[in-house]
Design a protein around this motif. Structure first.
Motif, PDB file in Angstrom:
ATOM      1  N   SER A 113       7.959   7.937 -40.137  1.00  0.00           N
ATOM      2  CA  SER A 113       8.835   8.799 -40.935  1.00  0.00           C
ATOM      3  C   SER A 113       9.148  10.105 -40.196  1.00  0.00           C
ATOM      4  N   SER A 114       8.328  10.447 -39.188  1.00  0.00           N
ATOM      5  CA  SER A 114       8.582  11.648 -38.367  1.00  0.00           C
ATOM      6  C   SER A 114       9.715  11.412 -37.371  1.00  0.00           C
ATOM      7  N   VAL A 151       3.127   1.427 -46.997  1.00  0.00           N
ATOM      8  CA  VAL A 151       3.282   1.548 -45.545  1.00  0.00           C
ATOM      9  C   VAL A 151       4.750   1.391 -45.130  1.00  0.00           C
ATOM     10  N   VAL A 152       5.367   0.272 -45.514  1.00  0.00           N
ATOM     11  CA  VAL A 152       6.747  -0.004 -45.104  1.00  0.00           C
ATOM     12  C   VAL A 152       7.692   0.664 -46.096  1.00  0.00           C
ATOM     13  N   SER A 166       2.952   6.722 -41.829  1.00  0.00           N
ATOM     14  CA  SER A 166       1.686   6.696 -41.116  1.00  0.00           C
ATOM     15  C   SER A 166       0.556   6.892 -42.126  1.00  0.00           C
ATOM     16  N   ILE A 167      -0.382   5.965 -42.150  1.00  0.00           N
ATOM     17  CA  ILE A 167      -1.519   6.065 -43.054  1.00  0.00           C
ATOM     18  C   ILE A 167      -2.763   6.322 -42.216  1.00  0.00           C
ATOM     19  N   LEU A 170      -4.559   3.899 -39.735  1.00  0.00           N
ATOM     20  CA  LEU A 170      -3.740   2.714 -39.473  1.00  0.00           C
ATOM     21  C   LEU A 170      -3.279   2.633 -38.019  1.00  0.00           C
ATOM     22  N   LEU A 171      -2.892   3.753 -37.460  1.00  0.00           N
ATOM     23  CA  LEU A 171      -2.328   3.751 -36.110  1.00  0.00           C
ATOM     24  C   LEU A 171      -3.251   4.339 -35.055  1.00  0.00           C
ATOM     25  N   THR A 172      -4.534   4.391 -35.366  1.00  0.00           N
ATOM     26  CA  THR A 172      -5.456   4.973 -34.378  1.00  0.00           C
ATOM     27  C   THR A 172      -6.244   3.914 -33.662  1.00  0.00           C
TER      28      THR A 172
END
Length: 172
Positions: A113-114, A151-152, A166-167, A170-172
């Motif tokens: 979303s950024s 999420v989506v 981004s949760i 989730l992306l780490t």
């Protein structure tokens, strides 16, 4: 010219009554394999598909088992091994608002979303409660995201883009 979509691959026979074992690639096996439905078998080294009508469907382990009308004997279906089952685009049904065909999602670029791009969707897993989208990250790392509302946030199949939130974790 008709566009074809892959439903599954016949990998073997099962028993003596003409059942074939299929590894499915379809989004909706219960719909595709309904008795009376038409599937088209494309064999290696042949340009003409064989039109088949589903007579019976059941699942066994990780396979879909099919019997086709007029092919109720192992001797008639052994030659189907390694064939690809397909349907023409004209057989695809309209989906509800938040439903998509796999071919519409695979290849989409994914953005946070950024506005930062994180990668491209390469595969869809269907483990149970919800689908999981596999993203090949811009850094080469594989990222798994659940296809859930939290999420989506937006899917644009025309532009081939997906916007996700981004949760934490989730992306780490």
């Amino acid at each position: 010219m008709e566009k074809w979509f892959n439903v599954g691959k016949i990998v073997n026979t099962h028993g003596i009554k003409g059942e074939v074992r299929v590894i499915s690639k379809t989004d909706f096996p219960e719909e595709r394999y309904k008795a009376g439905n038409q599937l088209y078998l494309f064999m290696p080294n042949s340009s003409t598909p064989v039109e088949l009508t589903v007579k019976q469907h059941r699942t066994h382990k990780n396979f879909d088992l099919l019997i086709f009308e007029g092919y109720e004997n192992i001797n008639l279906v052994e030659k189907f091994r390694d064939g690809i089952l397909k349907v023409p685009e004209s057989q695809l049904s309209n989906l509800q608002e938040d439903e998509f065909y796999f071919h519409e999602i695979i290849g989409c670029r994914v953005f946070l979303s950024s506005g930062d791009e994180i990668g491209k969707i390469t595969e869809i897993l269907t483990p149970g409660a919800n689908d999981v989208w596999v993203i090949k990250g811009t850094g080469g790392k594989e990222i798994l995201i659940p296809y859930i509302e939290e999420v989506v946030k937006k899917v644009d199949v025309r532009e081939k883009t997906v916007l996700i939130e981004s949760i934490e974790g989730l992306l780490t």
